[in-house]
Design an enzyme around this catalytic site. Structure first.
Site, PDB file in Angstrom:
ATOM      1  N   LYS A 280      65.583  -1.600   9.026  1.00 47.31           N
ATOM      2  CA  LYS A 280      66.552  -2.541   9.159  1.00 47.31           C
ATOM      3  C   LYS A 280      67.062  -2.416  10.577  1.00 47.31           C
ATOM      4  O   LYS A 280      67.965  -3.321  11.019  1.00 47.31           O
ATOM      5  CB  LYS A 280      67.458  -2.751   8.281  1.00 47.31           C
ATOM      6  CG  LYS A 280      67.061  -2.925   6.824  1.00 47.31           C
ATOM      7  CD  LYS A 280      68.175  -3.114   5.823  1.00 47.31           C
ATOM      8  CE  LYS A 280      67.795  -3.122   4.458  1.00 47.31           C
ATOM      9  NZ  LYS A 280      68.650  -2.203   3.733  1.00 47.31           N
TER      10      LYS A 280
ATOM     11  N   ARG B 116      62.847  14.772   9.587  1.00 51.60           N
ATOM     12  CA  ARG B 116      61.415  14.541  10.060  1.00 51.60           C
ATOM     13  C   ARG B 116      61.482  13.593  10.788  1.00 51.60           C
ATOM     14  O   ARG B 116      61.788  12.312  10.265  1.00 51.60           O
ATOM     15  CB  ARG B 116      60.257  14.724   9.144  1.00 51.60           C
ATOM     16  CG  ARG B 116      59.027  14.401   9.464  1.00 51.60           C
ATOM     17  CD  ARG B 116      58.342  15.740   9.624  1.00 51.60           C
ATOM     18  NE  ARG B 116      56.917  15.587   9.887  1.00 51.60           N
ATOM     19  CZ  ARG B 116      56.120  16.772   9.849  1.00 51.60           C
ATOM     20  NH1 ARG B 116      56.585  17.856   9.801  1.00 51.60           N
ATOM     21  NH2 ARG B 116      54.801  16.329   9.922  1.00 51.60           N
TER      22      ARG B 116
ATOM     23  N   ARG C  28      54.336  18.064   2.544  1.00 54.25           N
ATOM     24  CA  ARG C  28      54.011  19.627   2.379  1.00 54.25           C
ATOM     25  C   ARG C  28      55.555  20.090   2.881  1.00 54.25           C
ATOM     26  O   ARG C  28      56.150  20.890   1.998  1.00 54.25           O
ATOM     27  CB  ARG C  28      53.147  20.109   3.278  1.00 54.25           C
ATOM     28  CG  ARG C  28      52.571  21.441   2.884  1.00 54.25           C
ATOM     29  CD  ARG C  28      51.434  21.546   4.124  1.00 54.25           C
ATOM     30  NE  ARG C  28      50.206  20.632   3.610  1.00 54.25           N
ATOM     31  CZ  ARG C  28      49.437  21.109   2.871  1.00 54.25           C
ATOM     32  NH1 ARG C  28      49.301  22.221   2.343  1.00 54.25           N
ATOM     33  NH2 ARG C  28      48.473  20.255   2.474  1.00 54.25           N
ATOM     34  N   THR C  29      55.867  19.530   3.640  1.00 55.83           N
ATOM     35  CA  THR C  29      57.434  20.021   4.444  1.00 55.83           C
ATOM     36  C   THR C  29      58.307  19.600   3.524  1.00 55.83           C
ATOM     37  O   THR C  29      59.195  20.454   3.346  1.00 55.83           O
ATOM     38  CB  THR C  29      57.628  19.661   5.769  1.00 55.83           C
ATOM     39  OG1 THR C  29      56.417  20.092   6.736  1.00 55.83           O
ATOM     40  CG2 THR C  29      58.815  20.156   6.453  1.00 55.83           C
TER      41      THR C  29
ATOM     42  N   HIS D  38      58.959  22.470  15.459  1.00 53.46           N
ATOM     43  CA  HIS D  38      59.082  22.393  14.043  1.00 53.46           C
ATOM     44  C   HIS D  38      59.418  23.917  13.650  1.00 53.46           C
ATOM     45  O   HIS D  38      58.626  24.745  13.208  1.00 53.46           O
ATOM     46  CB  HIS D  38      57.668  22.252  13.457  1.00 53.46           C
ATOM     47  CG  HIS D  38      57.610  22.241  11.831  1.00 53.46           C
ATOM     48  ND1 HIS D  38      58.547  22.120  11.209  1.00 53.46           N
ATOM     49  CD2 HIS D  38      56.695  21.812  10.981  1.00 53.46           C
ATOM     50  CE1 HIS D  38      58.249  22.017   9.852  1.00 53.46           C
ATOM     51  NE2 HIS D  38      56.987  21.716   9.792  1.00 53.46           N
TER      52      HIS D  38
END
Ligand SMILES: [Zn+2]
Lengths: 190, 317
Positions: free
Chosen positions: B94, B115, B65-66, B143
């Site tokens: 990695k 994120r 969604r974001t 957020h």
């Protein structure tokens, strides 16, 4: 784009954290010799006074001790302003800003005297900077500072009462949660 | 009508990071809401002002969604995106440090959205690069674009973001969106009522912060009693994994569910927000009610992110 960005990245925080238990050395001087004699003889060095009673050994543990360092520890000494206080006298030792920040967290009312040739050349109250780098671990286990190589940084939101916050995860750090970064792993901070 | 934006503030946002609502003054928050109005309902898109700009979306955990909302925002303004949608396909798998990943990516783009499951990751990323970095969610910390969207939606509905009585319902212990909005709403000068089961009350640390700011929220477990006086109700999802006992979860979930019947006791103009996705906290029959703003709120996400990206990149329509 903050000022912090100019800070060069450091690898110093990497890897497993060494154990914090760096035990303070045993009694400072042979019992026969009165500490006051040693104190009187301090020619060059630093006196940290007005430590809250019971914090001197922790301060010493944080500052670390060179193998042949001469240190006098005073515990529970009578004090007019504090009733009881602790005291540290360290011969031939100057404290860096980072070291001062470390003990300021434990002794917000402490005073520091620099002695040169038996004379007090500088006397300051311990003061916390607004940002402290590489001194306190963030207690939040999911904070990025525990997972990526970065020097932990805390912000001092308020001096009195002392309120600390992790610069990265923004979590409040209670005083009883403060865990110090071992002195040996602290990068030099100018 | 488009309000003129203060050039000094426009300048302050150029190249700036959006990491935490704590980094913004009240004046700056209101400025972002003003700027967003220019981008409402397709605004600012025609000239494609972000033509040629590339936004990197570094999603170290999935949040479709974001990510879609940021992608829609920059594409509607003529820009483009590169990035990855979860850590498994990034070089973090990695063992590359976040710092190095960001240093590499900064050569490919003009701004970065990150994120990350770890709290503080966005700030660390911002310190690694000269480019503006937007925090798209860092663990349970912040957020900030969501908070701007929530405030924008409240202002759109009520005409202001201060002097309101705002209720928060649901999981106030773990809900990041609620935490940030509670702190911001308190700082903007609103009355707060917190409605949650005892086991999901606001953490003591945030409560303490509110008290330091001189705000004393009312805490209650009684939804119906709280509803009458509210201007806004912010609903959050109660997640099953927070409960050890499935029966307890059922009980709590049913006690904090909004439907037409529960809302009978509410003021006629109550605005209902929810950061979505919802599970069962709001009955679909509520969707048709006038105050049900949560889908509008989701759409406002693109509006507010369009504004923020334009401000950071210094290109306003
Ligand atoms: Zn932290």
């Amino acid at each position: 784009m903050s000022a912090a960005r100019r800070r060069p990245p450091s690898r110093k925080g990497a890897g497993p954290r060494p154990a914090r238990a760096r035990t303070a050395p045993a009694a400072p001087a042979p019992q026969a010799e009165a500490p006051s004699i040693r104190v009187a003889k301090l020619r060059n060095g630093t006196v940290i006074d007005h430590l809250a009673a019971g914090t001197a050994l922790r301060c010493l543990a944080i500052l670390g001790l060179a193998p042949e360092a001469v240190v006098t520890v005073g515990l529970n000494l009578p004090s007019r302003s504090m009733k009881r206080k602790d005291l540290l006298k360290m011969e031939n030792r100057r404290l860096t800003a980072a070291e001062l920040a470390r003990i300021a967290l434990l002794a917000p009312r402490g005073t520091v005297c620099t002695i040169e040739d038996y004379r007090v050349v500088n006397k300051t109250r311990l003061e916390l900077p607004t940002v402290i780098d590489g001194v306190v671990h963030c207690p939040n286990p999911s904070c990025i500072t525990h997972h990526d190589p970065v020097v932990p940084r805390v912000r001092v939101d308020s001096n009195d009462p002392l309120r600390l916050r992790c610069h990265y995860c923004e979590r409040r750090i209670r005083l009883d949660e403060v865990e110090f970064v071992p002195a040996s792993s602290v990068p030099a901070i100018k | 009508m488009t309000p003129a934006l203060d050039p000094a503030l426009v300048d302050r946002f150029k190249g700036r990071d959006i990491l935490s609502t704590r980094d913004f003054t009240r004046e700056e928050i209101l400025f972002v809401l003003d700027a967003a109005r220019l981008f409402a309902d397709g605004g600012g898109e025609e000239a494609r002002p972000l033509r040629g700009k590339v936004l990197a979306t570094l999603f170290f955990e999935p949040s479709t969604r974001t990510r879609l909302s940021f992608e829609a925002a920059i594409k509607r303004l003529g820009g483009n995106t590169i990035g990855f949608a979860d850590a498994g396909v990034s070089s973090a798998a990695k063992g590359e440090s976040l710092h190095d990943t960001v240093r590499v990516v900064e050569g490919y783009c003009d701004a970065i959205v990150i994120r990350h499951p770890r709290e503080g990751a966005a700030r660390l990323a911002a310190e690694a690069t000269r480019l503006p970095v937007v925090n798209g969610g860092d663990g349970s910390n912040q957020h900030p674009t969501q908070t701007f969207i929530d405030l924008y939606t409240i202002r759109e509905a009520r005409g202001r973001v201060s002097g309101l009585h705002i209720g928060f319902l649901g999981d106030l212990k773990y809900g990041r969106a609620a935490h940030a909005l509670i702190t911001a709403a308190a700082a903007m000068g609103n009355r707060l009522t917190l409605v949650s089961p005892v086991e999901l009350r606001l953490p003591g640390s945030i409560m303490e912060e509110l008290k330091e700011a001189g705000v004393k929220p009312v805490q209650t477990s009684d939804l119906e009693a709280a509803l009458g006086d509210l201007d806004v109700l912010y609903v959050t999802r109660i997640q099953q994994e927070r409960f050890h006992d499935p029966l307890e979860y059922e009980r709590v979930r049913n006690a904090y569910r909004l439907d037409r019947k529960t809302l009978e006791g509410a003021g006629r103009k109550l605005s209902i927000l929810h950061p979505l996705p919802r599970v069962r906290e709001i009955d679909p029959e509520v969707d048709a009610m006038e105050g049900a703003l949560y889908f509008r709120q989701a759409h406002n996400g693109v509006t507010v992110r369009k504004a923020l990206l334009s401000l950071l990149l210094g290109v306003l329509p």
